[in-house]
Design a protein around this motif. Structure first.
Motif, PDB file in Angstrom:
ATOM      1  N   THR A  24       0.828  -1.204   0.000  1.00 47.75           N
ATOM      2  CA  THR A  24       0.000   0.000   0.000  1.00 47.75           C
ATOM      3  C   THR A  24       0.860   1.250   0.000  1.00 47.75           C
ATOM      4  O   THR A  24       0.579   2.215  -0.720  1.00 47.75           O
ATOM      5  N   ASN A  28       0.800   3.970  -2.851  1.00 47.54           N
ATOM      6  CA  ASN A  28       0.519   5.370  -2.541  1.00 47.54           C
ATOM      7  C   ASN A  28       1.599   6.293  -3.087  1.00 47.54           C
ATOM      8  O   ASN A  28       1.304   7.384  -3.587  1.00 47.54           O
ATOM      9  N   ASN A  33      -2.842   8.948  -4.513  1.00 48.59           N
ATOM     10  CA  ASN A  33      -4.202   9.194  -4.015  1.00 48.59           C
ATOM     11  C   ASN A  33      -4.147   9.299  -2.494  1.00 48.59           C
ATOM     12  O   ASN A  33      -3.076   9.272  -1.892  1.00 48.59           O
ATOM     13  N   THR A  34      -5.304   9.381  -1.855  1.00 44.64           N
ATOM     14  CA  THR A  34      -5.291   9.329  -0.402  1.00 44.64           C
ATOM     15  C   THR A  34      -4.793   7.948   0.012  1.00 44.64           C
ATOM     16  O   THR A  34      -4.949   6.967  -0.723  1.00 44.64           O
ATOM     17  N   LEU A  36      -5.957   6.011   2.265  1.00 48.86           N
ATOM     18  CA  LEU A  36      -7.090   5.110   2.422  1.00 48.86           C
ATOM     19  C   LEU A  36      -7.521   4.547   1.073  1.00 48.86           C
ATOM     20  O   LEU A  36      -7.749   3.344   0.934  1.00 48.86           O
ATOM     21  N   GLN A  37      -7.627   5.398   0.080  1.00 51.80           N
ATOM     22  CA  GLN A  37      -8.033   4.947  -1.254  1.00 51.80           C
ATOM     23  C   GLN A  37      -7.027   3.949  -1.818  1.00 51.80           C
ATOM     24  O   GLN A  37      -7.417   2.913  -2.368  1.00 51.80           O
ATOM     25  N   ASP A  38      -5.755   4.239  -1.679  1.00 53.18           N
ATOM     26  CA  ASP A  38      -4.738   3.320  -2.186  1.00 53.18           C
ATOM     27  C   ASP A  38      -4.709   2.018  -1.390  1.00 53.18           C
ATOM     28  O   ASP A  38      -4.437   0.952  -1.947  1.00 53.18           O
ATOM     29  N   LEU A  40      -7.350   0.520   0.081  1.00 46.57           N
ATOM     30  CA  LEU A  40      -8.491  -0.290  -0.338  1.00 46.57           C
ATOM     31  C   LEU A  40      -8.307  -0.835  -1.751  1.00 46.57           C
ATOM     32  O   LEU A  40      -8.624  -1.998  -2.028  1.00 46.57           O
ATOM     33  N   SER A  41      -7.783  -0.018  -2.635  1.00 49.60           N
ATOM     34  CA  SER A  41      -7.530  -0.462  -3.999  1.00 49.60           C
ATOM     35  C   SER A  41      -6.473  -1.562  -4.031  1.00 49.60           C
ATOM     36  O   SER A  41      -6.647  -2.583  -4.706  1.00 49.60           O
ATOM     37  N   GLY A  88      -5.343   1.788   5.929  1.00 47.59           N
ATOM     38  CA  GLY A  88      -5.634   3.056   5.267  1.00 47.59           C
ATOM     39  C   GLY A  88      -5.974   4.170   6.238  1.00 47.59           C
ATOM     40  O   GLY A  88      -5.615   5.328   6.035  1.00 47.59           O
TER      41      GLY A  88
END
Length: 92
Positions: A24, A28, A33-34, A36-38, A40-41, A88
């Motif tokens: 992660t 990132n 991205n944020t 958290l977004q990275d 989860l992705s 995240g």
């Protein structure tokens, strides 16, 4: 034996969480991205690319019922996504 079983399971979960956090962070740094977004992705793609592929192949060769495979894959999805959510939310 239950103590040993739970202990090894806990260690395996810690290793998985560490790897997810590490990838992660790299994700990132690349996507920006944020966190958290990275997280989860990254969790989703690692689940799909490694967990689902491995479980599906394993279960097909062992002849396990499809419902059992779906249950296992779903359990792994929830586990990894909860790990990703926690990672995240912690951020960098």
């Amino acid at each position: 034996q239950m103590t040993k079983l739970f202990g090894l399971t806990f260690i395996a979960a810690l290793v998985s969480a560490y790897v997810l956090a590490h990838v992660t962070y790299l994700s990132n740094q690349f996507f920006g991205n944020t966190f958290l977004q990275d997280a989860l992705s990254t969790g989703f793609w690692l689940w799909l690319g490694f967990v689902v592929a491995r479980i599906l192949t394993h279960d097909l060769f062992e002849g396990r019922p499809g419902k059992l495979t779906l249950l296992t894959v779903g359990n792994e999805f929830v586990t990894i996504m909860v790990m990703a959510l926690i990672i995240g939310l912690f951020g960098v």
